[in-house]
Design an enzyme around this catalytic site. Sequence first.
Site, PDB file in Angstrom:
ATOM      1  N   GLU A  41       0.723  -1.253  -0.046  1.00  0.00           N
ATOM      2  CA  GLU A  41      -0.183  -0.001  -0.039  1.00  0.00           C
ATOM      3  C   GLU A  41       0.801   1.198  -0.004  1.00  0.00           C
ATOM      4  O   GLU A  41       1.924   1.155   0.359  1.00  0.00           O
ATOM      5  CB  GLU A  41      -0.799   0.112   1.185  1.00  0.00           C
ATOM      6  CG  GLU A  41      -1.700   1.057   1.232  1.00  0.00           C
ATOM      7  CD  GLU A  41      -2.895   1.004   2.837  1.00  0.00           C
ATOM      8  OE1 GLU A  41      -2.974  -0.033   3.124  1.00  0.00           O
ATOM      9  OE2 GLU A  41      -3.749   1.786   2.541  1.00  0.00           O
ATOM     10  N   ASN A 100     -12.319  -0.893  -1.159  1.00  0.00           N
ATOM     11  CA  ASN A 100     -11.701  -1.623   0.254  1.00  0.00           C
ATOM     12  C   ASN A 100     -12.215  -1.201   1.321  1.00  0.00           C
ATOM     13  O   ASN A 100     -12.574  -0.191   1.464  1.00  0.00           O
ATOM     14  CB  ASN A 100     -10.116  -1.135   0.274  1.00  0.00           C
ATOM     15  CG  ASN A 100      -9.478  -1.533   1.426  1.00  0.00           C
ATOM     16  OD1 ASN A 100      -9.041  -2.774   1.570  1.00  0.00           O
ATOM     17  ND2 ASN A 100      -9.436  -0.581   2.220  1.00  0.00           N
ATOM     18  N   GLU A 101     -12.473  -2.207   2.274  1.00  0.00           N
ATOM     19  CA  GLU A 101     -13.222  -1.902   3.501  1.00  0.00           C
ATOM     20  C   GLU A 101     -14.240  -0.740   3.483  1.00  0.00           C
ATOM     21  O   GLU A 101     -14.251   0.468   4.262  1.00  0.00           O
ATOM     22  CB  GLU A 101     -11.890  -1.477   4.583  1.00  0.00           C
ATOM     23  CG  GLU A 101     -11.112  -2.646   4.811  1.00  0.00           C
ATOM     24  CD  GLU A 101     -10.169  -2.281   6.099  1.00  0.00           C
ATOM     25  OE1 GLU A 101     -10.173  -1.294   6.700  1.00  0.00           O
ATOM     26  OE2 GLU A 101      -9.588  -3.543   6.272  1.00  0.00           O
ATOM     27  N   TYR A 118      -6.839  -9.156  11.099  1.00  0.00           N
ATOM     28  CA  TYR A 118      -5.284  -9.116  11.597  1.00  0.00           C
ATOM     29  C   TYR A 118      -5.273  -9.892  13.160  1.00  0.00           C
ATOM     30  O   TYR A 118      -6.152 -10.071  13.748  1.00  0.00           O
ATOM     31  CB  TYR A 118      -5.115  -7.480  11.819  1.00  0.00           C
ATOM     32  CG  TYR A 118      -4.904  -6.600  10.601  1.00  0.00           C
ATOM     33  CD1 TYR A 118      -3.611  -6.794   9.923  1.00  0.00           C
ATOM     34  CD2 TYR A 118      -5.985  -6.188   9.777  1.00  0.00           C
ATOM     35  CE1 TYR A 118      -3.332  -6.478   8.600  1.00  0.00           C
ATOM     36  CE2 TYR A 118      -5.425  -5.659   8.785  1.00  0.00           C
ATOM     37  CZ  TYR A 118      -4.379  -5.822   8.046  1.00  0.00           C
ATOM     38  OH  TYR A 118      -4.168  -4.938   6.821  1.00  0.00           O
ATOM     39  N   GLU A 123      -6.162  -9.210   3.297  1.00  0.00           N
ATOM     40  CA  GLU A 123      -5.412  -8.560   4.400  1.00  0.00           C
ATOM     41  C   GLU A 123      -5.367  -9.360   5.714  1.00  0.00           C
ATOM     42  O   GLU A 123      -6.346  -9.684   6.130  1.00  0.00           O
ATOM     43  CB  GLU A 123      -5.876  -7.198   4.735  1.00  0.00           C
ATOM     44  CG  GLU A 123      -5.620  -6.208   3.731  1.00  0.00           C
ATOM     45  CD  GLU A 123      -5.866  -4.559   4.119  1.00  0.00           C
ATOM     46  OE1 GLU A 123      -5.961  -4.303   5.248  1.00  0.00           O
ATOM     47  OE2 GLU A 123      -6.364  -3.833   3.150  1.00  0.00           O
ATOM     48  N   GLN A 161       2.054  -6.325   5.228  1.00  0.00           N
ATOM     49  CA  GLN A 161       2.205  -5.847   3.896  1.00  0.00           C
ATOM     50  C   GLN A 161       3.500  -6.140   3.627  1.00  0.00           C
ATOM     51  O   GLN A 161       4.636  -6.766   4.244  1.00  0.00           O
ATOM     52  CB  GLN A 161       2.044  -4.343   3.947  1.00  0.00           C
ATOM     53  CG  GLN A 161       0.590  -3.949   4.232  1.00  0.00           C
ATOM     54  CD  GLN A 161       0.342  -2.375   3.766  1.00  0.00           C
ATOM     55  OE1 GLN A 161       1.312  -1.945   3.191  1.00  0.00           O
ATOM     56  NE2 GLN A 161      -1.017  -1.849   4.134  1.00  0.00           N
TER      57      GLN A 161
HETATM   58  O1  AHR Z   1      -2.940  -2.575   6.158  1.00  0.00           O
HETATM   59  C1  AHR Z   1      -3.223  -1.382   6.835  1.00  0.00           C
HETATM   60  C2  AHR Z   1      -4.626  -0.912   6.848  1.00  0.00           C
HETATM   61  O2  AHR Z   1      -5.366  -1.995   7.327  1.00  0.00           O
HETATM   62  C3  AHR Z   1      -5.430  -1.072   5.389  1.00  0.00           C
HETATM   63  O3  AHR Z   1      -5.145   0.064   4.619  1.00  0.00           O
HETATM   64  C4  AHR Z   1      -6.812  -1.058   5.649  1.00  0.00           C
HETATM   65  O4  AHR Z   1      -7.687  -1.881   4.363  1.00  0.00           O
HETATM   66  C5  AHR Z   1      -6.933  -2.072   7.024  1.00  0.00           C
HETATM   67  O5  AHR Z   1      -7.731  -1.361   7.904  1.00  0.00           O
END
Ligand code: AHR
Length: 515
Positions: free
Chosen positions: A48, A195-196, A264, A319, A368
């Site tokens: 990103e 995205n999101e 995450y 992600e 990432q």
């Molecule tokens: O990876 C960091 C961020 O996490 C991304 O920009 C977003 O899509 C997610 O919340």
Amino acid sequence: MKIFNYSTVVLALLCSVAISAQEPVQVTVNEDAEAPMISKHIYGHFSEHLGRCIYGGLYVGEESMVPNTAGVRNDIIEALKELKIPNLRWPGGCFADTYHWKDGVGPKSERPTMINRWWGGVTEDNSFGTHDFLNLCETLGAEPYLAANVGSSTVKEFTEYVEYVLHQGGSPMAEWRKENGREEPWNVKYWGVGNEMWGCGGNMTAEHYANIYRQYATFMTDWTNSDGIFRIASGANVDDYHWTEVLMRDIPKHLIEGVALHSYSFVEWNEKGSSIDYSEEEYFSTMKTALKMDTLVTKHSAIMDKYDPDNTIALVVDEWGGWYDVMEGTNPGFLYQQNTMRDAMIAGISLNIFNNHARRVKMANLAQTVNVLQAVVLTEDEKMLLTPTYHVMKMYNVHQDAQLLPVDFDSPTYGFEGEELPAISISASKTEAGEINVSLVNIDAHKSHTVKLNLGDMDVKDFSGTILSSDDLQDHNTFDEPEKITPKELKKVKFRKGMLEVEVPPFSVMVLTGK
Ligand code: AHR
């Protein structure tokens, strides 16, 4: 307060040794003609415009003293090729829905600047744009995954992007691409439609986004999707099952090829803690969130099964990874963190989960690639290092496009202060050439486990393996000691009459290969 005396500790140690010696983990590795292929795209990455991922990371510019190809660091190109990186997602993330692609094409000196408003508020000069990214993917031999702007874009801007990238010629956008130096279209199959969208992509409800998605997906291609575009809908935040339910229910199947999911691993979302200096309690919590991926994938897949029993739509975990506090003294908006054996555990168990769910999970993207979150590569000026996560991704790449071998076993537990987690995680596959690969992780911070795998009458003569381990859980590679943690050859692998036996040390990852 807990009180231990010497004899209790000795007794506990003896018991654990005895348990490990007396009760090996019995695993059956099954060959099943119906089992899915593990898509190589499960081993995808995500870069990103965030902190030093692109600018000052991957991309240093053509004038840089750091050896580069068209501005991209040669050492990173080599490292990613070695990894067999199958796809790369770009330009975001949250950045995607602020990005206007036209600002990033044409002569670099004429490109407007922009403020990266989600990540540090820094000014970017748009010198790394679509040509730079797509050419990089060609250099890497990776398929591009363009996450395109929906939140602050229009259907026109979006469809012109598709036309610019994919159309042969004869249309204004294709002609503009040619003027900008690229005669032939690129081969871009994977397109993210925002995205999101529940958050930084526009704070939409699932119902609202499903309608918007239908509109964008309609104009991206023609009646029959003759462009062969793989359209990925922005997916759920962790366990928002309603989101997946609505997308699957409201989007006609001919308009969608993939549904995303983001999740995450962390200690506590509001108190993430240090990436290097963490307690066992914090480690245990991180493992708990990482292992939750299995439940998430199972439940989102079950919803997808209900609406798509023929399994035509992929679950795309675009992600995933560990998220901690930024390293001291660095910009909080840049998400720069170190990468320890804890991250190797996250990578090992997550990839095993994706492999074992390969029927529905067809793509995943680690967050990432460089200098951000659970990066595989860290840079400091001209220096570069490979993280433990890099090594796990590389060890595991043997599973890419191999057939899943489902495994059955009961895991011993890893306990901490009254809570328990499964200690052992396993996935296995068979390559087209008949090679068997088994990846094993032991997340237990203290105990080693003997694992016995029954391969039945599979045609294998012998096994060898590699292991990633270290003395301390918090160990990591640094620019002064970049090779502290590297995979080592595994010495003690026993294989006799279809039975494979190996000792898996605490917090280690291994891959065993049988030929
Ligand atoms: O990876 C960091 C961020 O996490 C991304 O920009 C977003 O899509 C997610 O919340």
